[in-house]
Design a protein around this motif. Sequence first.
Motif, PDB file in Angstrom:
ATOM      1  N   ILE A   1      16.287  19.933  20.245  1.00 56.95           N
ATOM      2  CA  ILE A   1      14.922  20.484  20.278  1.00 56.95           C
ATOM      3  C   ILE A   1      14.823  21.480  19.134  1.00 56.95           C
ATOM      4  O   ILE A   1      15.687  22.331  18.974  1.00 56.95           O
ATOM      5  N   SER A   2      13.744  21.373  18.362  1.00 57.14           N
ATOM      6  CA  SER A   2      13.466  22.363  17.314  1.00 57.14           C
ATOM      7  C   SER A   2      12.331  23.248  17.797  1.00 57.14           C
ATOM      8  O   SER A   2      11.461  22.797  18.537  1.00 57.14           O
TER       9      SER A   2
ATOM     10  N   THR B   1      13.141  26.604  22.879  1.00 60.42           N
ATOM     11  CA  THR B   1      13.801  25.857  23.954  1.00 60.42           C
ATOM     12  C   THR B   1      13.412  26.435  25.315  1.00 60.42           C
ATOM     13  O   THR B   1      13.953  26.055  26.333  1.00 60.42           O
TER      14      THR B   1
ATOM     15  N   ILE C   1       6.908  21.672  21.089  1.00 58.10           N
ATOM     16  CA  ILE C   1       8.321  21.445  20.772  1.00 58.10           C
ATOM     17  C   ILE C   1       8.467  20.178  19.933  1.00 58.10           C
ATOM     18  O   ILE C   1       7.667  19.246  20.030  1.00 58.10           O
ATOM     19  N   THR C   2       9.485  20.162  19.085  1.00 62.64           N
ATOM     20  CA  THR C   2       9.829  18.990  18.302  1.00 62.64           C
ATOM     21  C   THR C   2      11.178  18.494  18.800  1.00 62.64           C
ATOM     22  O   THR C   2      12.131  19.263  18.897  1.00 62.64           O
ATOM     23  N   ILE C   3      11.237  17.228  19.141  1.00 63.85           N
ATOM     24  CA  ILE C   3      12.441  16.639  19.731  1.00 63.85           C
ATOM     25  C   ILE C   3      13.049  15.653  18.741  1.00 63.85           C
ATOM     26  O   ILE C   3      12.340  14.812  18.175  1.00 63.85           O
TER      27      ILE C   3
ATOM     28  N   CYS D   1       7.325  12.655  26.756  1.00 66.81           N
ATOM     29  CA  CYS D   1       8.447  13.572  26.918  1.00 66.81           C
ATOM     30  C   CYS D   1       8.548  13.857  28.411  1.00 66.81           C
ATOM     31  O   CYS D   1       7.551  14.217  29.040  1.00 66.81           O
TER      32      CYS D   1
ATOM     33  N   THR E   1      12.104  11.531  15.262  1.00 68.66           N
ATOM     34  CA  THR E   1      11.479  12.784  15.686  1.00 68.66           C
ATOM     35  C   THR E   1      10.132  12.565  16.373  1.00 68.66           C
ATOM     36  O   THR E   1       9.325  11.753  15.920  1.00 68.66           O
TER      37      THR E   1
ATOM     38  N   THR F   1       4.467  21.011  26.050  1.00 63.21           N
ATOM     39  CA  THR F   1       4.942  20.946  27.438  1.00 63.21           C
ATOM     40  C   THR F   1       3.791  20.937  28.435  1.00 63.21           C
ATOM     41  O   THR F   1       2.751  21.552  28.220  1.00 63.21           O
TER      42      THR F   1
ATOM     43  N   LEU G   1      15.842  16.852  29.188  1.00 60.22           N
ATOM     44  CA  LEU G   1      14.733  16.262  28.453  1.00 60.22           C
ATOM     45  C   LEU G   1      15.074  14.836  28.049  1.00 60.22           C
ATOM     46  O   LEU G   1      16.163  14.565  27.535  1.00 60.22           O
TER      47      LEU G   1
ATOM     48  N   ASN H   1      18.916  11.591  28.037  1.00 55.69           N
ATOM     49  CA  ASN H   1      19.327  12.948  27.721  1.00 55.69           C
ATOM     50  C   ASN H   1      20.802  12.982  27.338  1.00 55.69           C
ATOM     51  O   ASN H   1      21.619  12.278  27.913  1.00 55.69           O
TER      52      ASN H   1
ATOM     53  N   PHE I   1      15.343  22.027  28.435  1.00 55.68           N
ATOM     54  CA  PHE I   1      14.246  22.953  28.149  1.00 55.68           C
ATOM     55  C   PHE I   1      14.090  23.837  29.391  1.00 55.68           C
ATOM     56  O   PHE I   1      14.076  23.342  30.505  1.00 55.68           O
TER      57      PHE I   1
END
Length: 183
Positions: free
Chosen positions: A84-85, A88, A98-100, A125, A143, A148, A160, A172, A177
Amino acid sequence: TCSSLSVPIPKKVPVSVNLKGALYASNTPLFEYYSCNSATCSDCTTESECAWCPSTGTCAGRYNNSACPYGFLPGSQCPVVTGISGSTTGSTSGGTPITITTSGGLSLLGNANKRDYMASSDLTCVFGSPQISSIANIINDTTVFCVTAPVPGSSASYDLSLYYKGKLFAKNSGVAFSFYDCS
C-alpha cells in the motif's frame, strides 16, 4: 488433424490411427486427458496444462485462447497484493485514498488504458473477511487506486485483497489496512 473425444475424468489412454481400415500409427507414451475445472487460481496453476484467466475468473486449458479473451496469466503465478502506498491507516467513516500494488495481471482484465474501464465496479478493493469493499481504479498492470469504504464497528486492522466480478483476483500477502474510530 484429429480431435480428441471427451472423457468424464482425467486419464491416460492409448491412441492409434487407422488408415483405410489398417493400423497406420500407435503412440507411446500414452495420450493424457487433463481437467481444468479448478475454482481458484492457486488450484488451477498446479496442473501444468491449465492456466488461470483473470477476465473470466476461470481455469482453462492453456492453449484454449478462445476461453480467455485478454490472455492467461503467465506461468504459475497468481496475483497477490504486495503493498500500500500512501496511508496504511484511515477513519472507520471511510474516505481514505490508497494506492495498492500487486504482482501484476491487471492488464489481463481488459484494456487497462481505457478511461471508461478504469472506473469499473467489477474490480474492488476488499478489506477483511466481512468483505467491506470499494471500487478499484486501474492505474497500470500492477497498481490500483481505491478510496476506503466506511467500516462498521470500532478500530480494527483488515487484510487487503482485490476481487474481480465477485471472485478473488489478487490474494493478500500480509498487507493490512488499519481503521481507527475517532468518536
